[in-house]
Design an enzyme around this catalytic site. Structure first.
Site, PDB file in Angstrom:
ATOM      1  N   HIS A 374      29.964  23.413  91.909  1.00 53.65           N
ATOM      2  CA  HIS A 374      29.500  24.851  91.563  1.00 53.65           C
ATOM      3  C   HIS A 374      28.433  25.091  90.778  1.00 53.65           C
ATOM      4  CE1 HIS A 374      32.370  27.310  94.041  1.00 53.65           C
ATOM      5  NE2 HIS A 374      33.233  26.268  93.999  1.00 53.65           N
ATOM      6  N   LYS A 565      27.332  41.259  86.868  1.00 52.57           N
ATOM      7  CA  LYS A 565      27.799  39.764  86.874  1.00 52.57           C
ATOM      8  C   LYS A 565      27.845  39.282  85.483  1.00 52.57           C
ATOM      9  CE  LYS A 565      23.629  38.778  88.755  1.00 52.57           C
ATOM     10  NZ  LYS A 565      23.751  37.724  89.630  1.00 52.57           N
ATOM     11  N   ARG A 566      28.884  38.087  85.370  1.00 51.86           N
ATOM     12  CA  ARG A 566      28.838  37.995  83.953  1.00 51.86           C
ATOM     13  C   ARG A 566      27.695  37.873  83.219  1.00 51.86           C
ATOM     14  NH1 ARG A 566      34.394  35.777  82.576  1.00 51.86           N
ATOM     15  NH2 ARG A 566      33.278  35.011  80.786  1.00 51.86           N
ATOM     16  N   LYS A 571      21.501  33.922  83.621  1.00 51.23           N
ATOM     17  CA  LYS A 571      21.212  35.143  84.653  1.00 51.23           C
ATOM     18  C   LYS A 571      20.281  36.058  83.929  1.00 51.23           C
ATOM     19  CE  LYS A 571      26.231  34.559  85.981  1.00 51.23           C
ATOM     20  NZ  LYS A 571      26.221  34.726  87.589  1.00 51.23           N
ATOM     21  N   THR A 673      27.200  35.415  94.774  1.00 46.96           N
ATOM     22  CA  THR A 673      27.860  35.806  95.943  1.00 46.96           C
ATOM     23  C   THR A 673      27.751  37.438  95.734  1.00 46.96           C
ATOM     24  OG1 THR A 673      29.982  35.743  94.445  1.00 46.96           O
ATOM     25  CG2 THR A 673      29.641  34.265  96.524  1.00 46.96           C
ATOM     26  N   LYS A 677      27.047  40.736  98.414  1.00 45.19           N
ATOM     27  CA  LYS A 677      28.030  41.954  98.447  1.00 45.19           C
ATOM     28  C   LYS A 677      26.854  43.060  98.497  1.00 45.19           C
ATOM     29  CE  LYS A 677      31.378  39.771  95.491  1.00 45.19           C
ATOM     30  NZ  LYS A 677      31.731  39.774  94.121  1.00 45.19           N
TER      31      LYS A 677
HETATM   32  C1  LIG Z   1      31.314  39.012  93.260  1.00 47.02           C
HETATM   33  C2  LIG Z   1      31.683  39.033  91.600  1.00 47.02           C
HETATM   34  C3  LIG Z   1      31.147  38.156  90.771  1.00 47.02           C
HETATM   35  C4  LIG Z   1      30.031  37.206  91.117  1.00 47.02           C
HETATM   36  O1  LIG Z   1      28.722  37.897  90.903  1.00 47.02           O
HETATM   37  P1  LIG Z   1      27.397  37.070  90.908  1.00 47.02           P
HETATM   38  O2  LIG Z   1      26.405  38.197  90.858  1.00 47.02           O
HETATM   39  O3  LIG Z   1      27.271  35.961  91.775  1.00 47.02           O
HETATM   40  O4  LIG Z   1      27.564  36.371  89.521  1.00 47.02           O
HETATM   41  C5  LIG Z   1      31.525  38.347  89.304  1.00 47.02           C
HETATM   42  N1  LIG Z   1      32.439  39.006  89.239  1.00 47.02           N
HETATM   43  C6  LIG Z   1      33.107  39.893  90.164  1.00 47.02           C
HETATM   44  C7  LIG Z   1      34.191  40.765  89.544  1.00 47.02           C
HETATM   45  C8  LIG Z   1      32.668  40.009  91.291  1.00 47.02           C
HETATM   46  O5  LIG Z   1      33.089  40.662  92.268  1.00 47.02           O
END
Ligand SMILES: *Cc1c(COP(=O)(O)O)cnc(C)c1O
Length: 834
Positions: A374, A565-566, A571, A673, A677
């Site tokens: 990952h 995101k985190r 990022k 991911t 979404k």
């Molecule tokens: C989908 C998701 C992530 C991942 O987000 P990225 O933009 O791919 O880093 C992190 N936290 C939550 C709660 C999510 O639903």
């Protein structure tokens, strides 16, 4: 096979409901009975939470009937079971998703209305199990949803943390961490199984002896043992009978081990031992944490891996399958290196407990295990120091040494006279303090190694696993990540789902690739109107939540520009922040500047020990404070930090985005991911050529994607050539001005020190090339603003993004894992015959 796991009668009081299933009044009756018999309440005095519990138990009963049928079928038939081993499962709230998958949302709504309760209120009070940090844990949850939906026999194995990821609050602009007490009011989805438990050893030493048959045997005499108890959660497929299980291990003290023949002093020691044992599954570790709590984390990993592998062997025995058929019964996927100790542990169980020869055990181990990488970030590649490993896991370490000895022999045979290569590939890192390289262990012990997006899988072969790709080219695969369209479209954007049904029929609900049919309607004016109405409704709903959580008023007509995101330097939330400052300054300079109103929304947690990430949160809040209160700006721009980003909040955020920020330094985000979404819900992406963004752009078409920034290759070249970030600041007035504003305390109430470390880092090192990408990012944001002015064009691009998002369903990803890596097949579950 999992026959012995059929819940005891107490838990299946409603198993007979299979025949009368989903009849409104019967269901209503069940809810009241559960309220009285499980909650010990009655309707007149029941709280909203009591009703939630009663409803959840009634839904669970429906699933348990399907679970029993699934279990029975797997026991009777020749099936292969996919076991997904993951230290994290970020499953999100369960009630709404389970109702959706059972196709009983409206029945439940009606039944609760008849009882004077609103289903939406009950959904809103559910506490989500935060058993993961972010993307990796959420991926595992999407995969369980898809496995059940595709009717593939599967078990998710992980840890039942008593405290999940912390809850985030913002105080004075800073992140504050609050303990996540998710189990305080009980978890109605969980079934604890004291009868399914395994013992796990730690510490002590090993002794060699020769047994009666003259074989050399090693005995591990541990210093202590811990018991793992299974806590199960049902994972219901969408509109199928398949119901699989997520089995999480809770640690308990082994009483018989300590409580025999104690005197008073030993008694208290034994109680202390009990406390220590129970801390094993106490808390989830936040990632990106520098060197914190290492010992307990390795113990957690070994604990859940050992319990899971012992459980698989137990199920094999129960089914009467011979040992050499283990890889035909189970495929085990290692979600990152966290479970990679499985390589040594399966060898240990097969050799020490089952008395297999090394070669026979190795063959079984390799054929069973597969590894998903990952990350390429060097600091995130797990390594454990030898002294720690030795003291905690002496026997597994011996096995790792022997695996390494044999493996390096093979390396020398295949690549003679190349000791540099031997050093690079060794499972033991000998540069500096000696450490076990867990990614190497996972790669050597698996028959398959995959990255999580096309670009990532390529970079994996070129960089961190280059030598391994040369030695075992046939082992390497790509499986691009996916997300479940149940939770992230049907559940969280029901209005859009209905519009899709009306426009292209409902086939997309079972096969997301059918969304492609939407492209033919991309210029349909009536569709445009309906599309915009729904998007406006989603934005209005998010605006209300923003007002409630932060007190900030945002206009649903504005462009919602979202980065959730985190928080991490790679990022690049700070790149976004610098752009916002430059836009703010432009608006101040030119009050008549004709720009479309924008609302910048951020969300995400920072690891508690990651100072720079926490400072970035403070910066965003500092900018928000200044911009939102500047009367010269009015509604032309707003900045929001939405606290406590988690799955539940994500349900409201992803469907309300116009623009999805995916701006990581190219080569650093393995897949992402969140990007998927957003796309499924019709957001346009502004992004770099990183992770799955590359494939998102390919699918959507370049004309429906806002691309900027250096490529992964250019990033490397820039670094090789000696990157000097300060030169970029000198050469760009807007950038220099934005950095100056921060330095002068403009966003820290006059405090010029607060962001000093952030500025120093950017100007002197800038490891993620924020300054190098700034100018191109600003130019790209200008193109976004231009496109937004043309409502027809924007709506068309939005429709095209949804239309071309079919590839990013986790159903597609799981089908690929099943076909290429696990060799699993769908098994239809017949309810009537069970
Ligand atoms: C989908 C998701 C992530 C991942 O987000 P990225 O933009 O791919 O880093 C992190 N936290 C939550 C709660 C999510 O639903």
């Amino acid at each position: 096979m999992i026959m012995s796991d059929v819940p005891a009668s107490g838990a299946t009081a409603n198993a007979s409901a299979t025949t009368t299933d989903v009849q409104g009044d019967t269901f209503q009756h069940d809810v009241v009975r559960n309220l009285i018999c499980r909650q010990a309440r009655y309707p007149d005095i029941a709280t909203t939470h009591d009703w939630y519990m009663a409803l959840a138990y009634s839904v669970r009963d429906r699933m348990l009937a399907r679970w029993a049928a699934s279990t029975k079928t797997y026991a009777a038939k020749d099936v292969k079971v996919a076991c997904y081993l993951s230290a994290e499962f970020l499953i999100g709230p369960q009630l709404g998703n389970n109702l959706l998958n059972l196709d009983m949302t409206s029945e439940a709504r009606e039944a609760m209305r008849a009882l004077g309760q609103s289903l939406d209120d009950l959904l809103a009070i559910e506490e989500e199990p935060g058993l993961g940090n972010g993307g990796l844990g959420r991926l595992a949850a999407c995969y369980l949803d898809s496995l059940a939906t595709l009717e593939i026999p599967a078990i998710g194995y992980g840890i039942r943390y008593e405290f999940g990821i912390f809850d985030q609050e913002i105080r004075d602009g800073w992140q504050a961490e609050i303990t996540d007490k998710w189990l305080q009011k009980g978890n109605p989805w969980e079934i604890v199984r004291p009868d399914v438990s395994h013992y796990v050893s730690f510490g002590g030493n090993t002794q060699s002896e020769t047994d009666a048959q003259g074989r050399l045997r090693v005995r591990w005499i541990p210093a202590r043992q811990v018991k793992g108890v299974a806590c199960d959660m049902p994972m219901q497929g969408y509109r199928v009978n398949t119901c699989n299980v997520l089995r999480l291990w809770k640690s308990e003290a082994v009483e018989s081990f300590d409580f025999q023949d104690f005197n008073a002093g030993e008694y208290y020691e034994a109680v202390e031992e009990k406390v220590v044992s129970e801390t094993l599954s106490k808390v989830l570790y936040p990632n990106d944490e520098p060197e914190a709590g290492k010992r307990l984390r390795l113990a957690q990993q070994y604990f859940f891996v050992s319990c899971s592998l012992q459980d698989m062997l137990r199920l094999m025995d129960a089914k009467g399958t011979p040992l050499d058929k283990f890889p035909d019964l189970f495929a085990a996927q290692l979600n990152d290196t966290h479970p990679s100790i499985a390589v040594a542990e399966l060898m240990r169980l097969l050799i020490d407990d089952r008395l297999l020869s090394w070669d026979a055990a190795w063959d079984i181990t390799q054929r069973t295990l597969a590894y998903t990488n990952h990350t390429l970030l060097p600091e995130a590649l797990e390594k454990w120091g030898l002294p720690l490993f030795q003291s905690l896991l002496p026997r597994p370490l011996e096995i790792i040494y022997e695996i390494n000895r044999r493996f390096l022999q093979d390396v020398r045979r295949q690549f003679p006279d190349d000791e540099a290569r031997v050093k690079r590939m060794s499972l033991i890192d000998e540069t500096g303090e000696r450490k076990v390289r867990m990614a190497h262990l996972a790669t050597v012990g698996s028959h398959s190694v995959n990255g999580v997006a096309a670009l990532h899988s390529e970079l994996l072969k070129q960089t961190v696993l280059h030598d391994f790709a040369e030695m075992f080219p046939e082992r390497f695969f790509n499986v691009t990540n996916g997300v479940t369209p149940r939770r992230f479209l049907m559940l969280s954007n029901p209005e859009l789902a209905r519009l899709l049904d009306q426009t292209i029929g409902n086939g997309w609900r079972r096969d997301l690739a059918q969304l492609d049919a939407l492209a033919a309607h991309a210029d349909d004016t009536a569709l445009h109107d309906a599309w915009r109405t729904i998007r406006r409704g989603n934005k209005t709903a998010l605006a209300a939540r923003i007002q409630n959580a932060t007190g900030i008023d945002v206009d649903p007509a504005a462009l919602f520009d979202i980065q959730v995101k985190r928080i991490h330097e790679y990022k690049r939330q700070h790149l976004n922040a610098l752009y916002i400052i430059s836009l703010y300054r432009r608006l101040l300079r030119d009050p008549n500047l004709d720009t479309a109103p924008r609302c910048f929304i951020f969300g995400g947690k920072a690891a508690p020990g990651y100072a720079m990430a926490k400072l970035i949160i403070r910066l965003i809040n500092g900018i928000a404070e200044v911009v939102n209160n500047d009367t010269k700006i009015g509604n032309r721009m707003k900045v929001v930090f939405y606290p406590d980003f988690n799955v539940k909040n994500g349900h409201w955020i992803y469907p309300a985005a116009d623009l999805s920020e995916q701006i990581s330094t190219a080569g650093k985000e393995a897949s992402g991911t969140g990007n998927m979404k957003f796309m499924i819900n019709g957001a346009l992406t502004i992004g770099t050529l990183d992770g799955a963004n590359v494939e998102i752009r390919e699918e959507a078409g370049a004309e429906n994607f806002f691309l900027f920034g250096l490529t992964a290759q250019q990033v490397e070249e820039r670094k090789q050539a000696g990157y000097r970030p300060a030169e970029y600041a000198q050469g760009n007035d807007d950038l220099r001005d934005a950095l100056d504003q921060i330095a002068q305390g403009r966003f820290s109430r006059g405090d010029k020190q607060m962001f000093q470390s952030l500025l120093d880092n950017l100007l002197k090192h800038d490891p993620f090339l924020v300054l190098a990408d700034f100018a191109d990012y600003v130019a790209c944001q200008d193109r976004v603003s231009e496109a937004w002015r043309d409502t027809r064009l924007w709506t068309r691009m939005s429709i095209m993004n949804t239309a071309r998002s079919g590839k990013f369903s986790s159903d597609r990803a799981i089908a690929e894992y099943g076909e290429h890596i696990w060799k699993t097949r769908a098994t239809r579950i017949d309810l009537a015959r069970s």
